[in-house]
Design a protein around this motif. Structure first.
Motif, PDB file in Angstrom:
ATOM      1  N   ALA A  29     -42.135 -27.941   1.586  1.00 35.37           N
ATOM      2  CA  ALA A  29     -40.739 -28.280   1.367  1.00 35.37           C
ATOM      3  C   ALA A  29     -40.159 -27.660   0.101  1.00 35.37           C
ATOM      4  CB  ALA A  29     -40.580 -29.800   1.328  1.00 35.37           C
ATOM      5  N   TYR A  30     -40.997 -27.474  -0.915  1.00 34.06           N
ATOM      6  CA  TYR A  30     -40.451 -27.071  -2.218  1.00 34.06           C
ATOM      7  C   TYR A  30     -41.010 -25.769  -2.764  1.00 34.06           C
ATOM      8  CZ  TYR A  30     -38.636 -31.791  -2.046  1.00 34.06           C
ATOM      9  OH  TYR A  30     -37.975 -32.936  -1.649  1.00 34.06           O
ATOM     10  N   HIS A  31     -41.973 -25.164  -2.075  1.00 35.24           N
ATOM     11  CA  HIS A  31     -42.511 -23.889  -2.528  1.00 35.24           C
ATOM     12  C   HIS A  31     -41.427 -22.818  -2.471  1.00 35.24           C
ATOM     13  CE1 HIS A  31     -45.449 -20.829  -3.387  1.00 35.24           C
ATOM     14  NE2 HIS A  31     -45.136 -20.167  -2.295  1.00 35.24           N
ATOM     15  N   VAL A  32     -41.380 -21.965  -3.477  1.00 36.68           N
ATOM     16  CA  VAL A  32     -40.347 -20.921  -3.534  1.00 36.68           C
ATOM     17  C   VAL A  32     -40.456 -20.027  -2.310  1.00 36.68           C
ATOM     18  CG1 VAL A  32     -39.510 -18.929  -4.844  1.00 36.68           C
ATOM     19  CG2 VAL A  32     -40.297 -20.968  -6.046  1.00 36.68           C
ATOM     20  N   VAL A 196     -29.731 -25.150   8.719  1.00 36.80           N
ATOM     21  CA  VAL A 196     -30.960 -25.929   8.558  1.00 36.80           C
ATOM     22  C   VAL A 196     -30.587 -27.385   8.304  1.00 36.80           C
ATOM     23  CG1 VAL A 196     -32.239 -23.946   7.681  1.00 36.80           C
ATOM     24  CG2 VAL A 196     -31.084 -25.464   6.065  1.00 36.80           C
ATOM     25  N   TYR A 197     -31.617 -28.251   8.240  1.00 34.57           N
ATOM     26  CA  TYR A 197     -31.333 -29.683   8.123  1.00 34.57           C
ATOM     27  C   TYR A 197     -31.097 -30.140   6.690  1.00 34.57           C
ATOM     28  CZ  TYR A 197     -31.568 -34.713   8.581  1.00 34.57           C
ATOM     29  OH  TYR A 197     -31.257 -36.041   8.514  1.00 34.57           O
ATOM     30  N   SER A 198     -31.936 -29.685   5.761  1.00 34.74           N
ATOM     31  CA  SER A 198     -31.792 -30.215   4.402  1.00 34.74           C
ATOM     32  C   SER A 198     -32.047 -29.175   3.323  1.00 34.74           C
ATOM     33  CB  SER A 198     -32.717 -31.424   4.195  1.00 34.74           C
ATOM     34  OG  SER A 198     -34.060 -31.081   4.458  1.00 34.74           O
ATOM     35  N   GLY A 199     -31.817 -27.914   3.609  1.00 38.59           N
ATOM     36  CA  GLY A 199     -31.869 -26.872   2.598  1.00 38.59           C
ATOM     37  C   GLY A 199     -33.244 -26.538   2.065  1.00 38.59           C
ATOM     38  N   ASP A 226     -26.940 -27.110   4.528  1.00 39.63           N
ATOM     39  CA  ASP A 226     -27.593 -25.912   4.002  1.00 39.63           C
ATOM     40  C   ASP A 226     -27.718 -25.919   2.489  1.00 39.63           C
ATOM     41  OD1 ASP A 226     -27.637 -24.921   6.638  1.00 39.63           O
ATOM     42  OD2 ASP A 226     -25.608 -24.121   6.410  1.00 39.63           O
ATOM     43  N   ILE A 227     -26.855 -26.656   1.801  1.00 34.53           N
ATOM     44  CA  ILE A 227     -26.819 -26.606   0.339  1.00 34.53           C
ATOM     45  C   ILE A 227     -27.576 -27.754  -0.316  1.00 34.53           C
ATOM     46  CG2 ILE A 227     -24.634 -25.349   0.335  1.00 34.53           C
ATOM     47  CD1 ILE A 227     -23.248 -27.989  -0.439  1.00 34.53           C
ATOM     48  N   ARG A 228     -28.221 -28.594   0.468  1.00 35.29           N
ATOM     49  CA  ARG A 228     -28.995 -29.685  -0.118  1.00 35.29           C
ATOM     50  C   ARG A 228     -30.159 -29.118  -0.934  1.00 35.29           C
ATOM     51  NH1 ARG A 228     -29.204 -34.018   4.931  1.00 35.29           N
ATOM     52  NH2 ARG A 228     -27.113 -34.860   4.614  1.00 35.29           N
ATOM     53  N   GLY A 229     -30.510 -29.811  -2.018  1.00 37.25           N
ATOM     54  CA  GLY A 229     -31.576 -29.306  -2.885  1.00 37.25           C
ATOM     55  C   GLY A 229     -31.180 -27.958  -3.466  1.00 37.25           C
ATOM     56  N   ASP A 230     -32.095 -26.994  -3.355  1.00 38.80           N
ATOM     57  CA  ASP A 230     -31.828 -25.627  -3.810  1.00 38.80           C
ATOM     58  C   ASP A 230     -31.412 -24.722  -2.663  1.00 38.80           C
ATOM     59  OD1 ASP A 230     -32.486 -26.232  -6.467  1.00 38.80           O
ATOM     60  OD2 ASP A 230     -34.628 -25.931  -6.079  1.00 38.80           O
ATOM     61  N   GLY A 231     -30.864 -25.334  -1.611  1.00 35.73           N
ATOM     62  CA  GLY A 231     -30.535 -24.572  -0.410  1.00 35.73           C
ATOM     63  C   GLY A 231     -29.515 -23.472  -0.636  1.00 35.73           C
ATOM     64  N   ARG A 232     -28.553 -23.702  -1.516  1.00 37.91           N
ATOM     65  CA  ARG A 232     -27.525 -22.674  -1.755  1.00 37.91           C
ATOM     66  C   ARG A 232     -28.162 -21.381  -2.263  1.00 37.91           C
ATOM     67  NH1 ARG A 232     -22.067 -22.725  -2.238  1.00 37.91           N
ATOM     68  NH2 ARG A 232     -21.978 -25.009  -2.180  1.00 37.91           N
ATOM     69  N   GLU A 233     -29.094 -21.496  -3.217  1.00 37.09           N
ATOM     70  CA  GLU A 233     -29.732 -20.297  -3.769  1.00 37.09           C
ATOM     71  C   GLU A 233     -30.603 -19.604  -2.732  1.00 37.09           C
ATOM     72  OE1 GLU A 233     -28.943 -18.935  -6.674  1.00 37.09           O
ATOM     73  OE2 GLU A 233     -27.466 -20.568  -6.690  1.00 37.09           O
TER      74      GLU A 233
END
Length: 497
Positions: A29-32, A196-199, A226-233
């Motif tokens: 979920a959080y790996h770059v 996507v569901y939660s970025g 798409d922008i949840r969490g770091d989804g925008r980047e």
């Protein structure tokens, strides 16, 4: 003794399974997000006013119009500059600066290879390296400039394009849509957002793998999921600028970022409105289409006011991590899905009317609506795979022709029955399948852990009650023997008499 050893083994296996499951889930979920092995992203350099992106590459200046420079890919034949198209026919200019440049490798991804190759000068002989990527090799003398400059079509009456939105975690339905798109061979595809569901990176990874199989240009915009969490980047790394536009024949397509509109007071920032007005002004005389995610006005009746922003503010002030997470993952289909303020809705709609926009394509609501307001047609299409929690909504996408009017066609796909109980069941199944697809190893560990937990509970129950169970077993055996003995005695006495 054996029982205690078994108990210890089960507890150890349970801890290992749960630890591995949680660890893999967090890693996925959080790996770059890494796009490809050997790929290095470059900082996004894009000017929305002239739709250009520039980069200095191997002693040459590279300028892209209708696309952006995405990164550098290492390969056996050398490094190549990767350009992602934001339009069906991006142009590329390469200029050698002071010295000759040999074997400049440039790949253009996200194009229809046949359509693009037929639109450029025949002196270029690009190699098709994927279903939507062409590779160019150039040699330039000092000061020489080479241009890959596709010719815009003079007649787009027969050129189809596809509109869809809200695929999110509906991977099965979205996969079917991709198969049908490739069979249709449109000149481009518009995705209205909620890719996507939660970025999360693992969700973007799956989406990117799926759309890499689309054999034409995919034009995307951001949705609130798409922008949840770091989804925008992550989105910008994969798909480029948050807003942009392009011409196709006599048509002009504008892509806006309204992703903030569900949880913030202002859906579209002022700087983007300023650019929008400039772009609309330049597009006068063309047939204009605007693409965004959140509709300015929710066309449904009996919707409740959107209080997500005030609730979020309260949670942030008063704390409560669990509450914040619940808020981040919850959406009520009966909440007003339009802009948060009527003032901004009026501002947006007045701009569309003032510049005589033909059609505004939107999604966000998992259904289909088609209505006209102040001379502008608004189409909401949110049926590309996300859960269907409103009645009379179906999985679908749209097809229309770029150079013709009144050619919009809806293509429906298999959907859950139009009954809320079945739709809730389908939603649970969708989420379960998505969880497995996004985290397969983690899910296997969690299921194994659950089985071990059940075994552990049964074993503990047995240890606690085994003496009583043993006494009960002895009692049952003795009772059985007594009944059998007494039956035999009665049977014998009856026989003698």
């Amino acid at each position: 003794m054996k029982l205690k050893r078994t108990l210890k083994i089960i507890i150890l296996a349970l801890v290992l399974c749960l630890t591995a499951g949680v660890g893999l889930f967090l890693y996925n979920a959080y790996h770059v997000y890494n796009i490809n092995t050997g790929f290095t992203s470059v900082p996004l350099n894009y000017n929305p006013d002239d739709s250009s992106s520039t980069y200095k590459w191997n002693a040459a200046d590279v300028t892209v119009s209708g696309g952006f420079i995405k990164g550098i890919q290492k390969g056996k034949d050398g490094n190549r500059l990767v350009i992602r198209a934001l339009s069906p026919l991006p142009s590329v200019t390469v200029k050698a600066t002071k010295a000759p440049v040999r074997n400049v490798l440039i790949s253009i991804e996200n194009v229809n290879p046949g359509f693009y190759s037929a639109s450029i000068d025949k002196s270029f002989k690009p190699a098709r390296i994927t279903v939507n990527t062409l590779e160019f090799s150039m040699n330039l003398n000092a000061g020489e400039t080479k241009r890959i400059d596709p010719v815009q079509p003079s007649n787009t009456a027969d050129d189809n394009y596809v509109i869809l939105g809200d695929s999110r975690d509906g991977y099965e339905t979205f996969g079917k849509i991709i198969e049908q798109i490739n069979a249709l061979k449109p000149v481009f595809v518009i995705d209205n957002g909620d890719l996507v569901y939660s970025g999360k990176p693992n969700q973007y990874r799956i989406f990117n793998q799926m759309v890499s199989g689309i054999s034409t240009t995919l034009c995307t915009t951001l949705g609130n999921h798409d922008i949840r969490g770091d989804g925008r980047e992550t989105y910008k790394k994969l798909y480029g600028p948050e807003y942009y536009s392009f011409d196709f024949g006599d048509n002009h397509f504008i892509f806006l970022d309204s992703s903030r509109g569900y949880a913030e007071k202002q859906a579209i920032p002022d700087v983007q409105y300023a650019w929008l007005k400039r772009d609309l002004q330049k597009a006068k005389g063309k047939r204009i289409f605007v693409i965004s995610h959140v509709p300015p006005t929710d066309p449904r009746s009996n919707v409740r006011p959107n209080e997500v922003q005030s609730y979020t503010d309260k949670v942030e002030k008063e704390g409560g991590l669990v509450e914040q997470k619940l808020e981040a993952y919850s959406e009520d289909e009966n909440i007003d899905h339009g802009f948060q303020t009527k003032q901004e809705a009026v501002r947006f709609e007045n701009l569309m009317t003032e510049y005589k926009v033909d059609t505004v394509y939107l999604s966000h609501i998992h259904s289909y609506f088609d209505y006209t307001k102040n001379g502008v047609r608004y189409i909401i299409s949110g049926g590309a795979g996300a859960e269907l929690m409103t009645q009379n909504s179906y999985y679908h996408y749209l097809i229309t022709k770029a150079g013709a009017t009144d050619t919009l066609t809806m293509v429906q796909l298999p959907s859950p029955p139009n009954l809320m109980l079945q739709r809730y069941a389908a939603t649970v199944s969708l989420f379960a399948n998505a969880m497995y697809k996004e985290n397969p190893a983690a899910v296997v560990f969690f299921i194994t852990g659950l089985i071990l937990l059940v075994l552990l509970l049964l074993l503990l129950l047995y240890i606690r009650l085994h003496r009583r169970l043993a006494l009960l077993w002895v009692l049952m055996k003795d009772t059985g023997r007594f009944i059998l003995k007494r039956y035999k005695e009665l049977y014998k006495s009856k026989t003698k008499s």
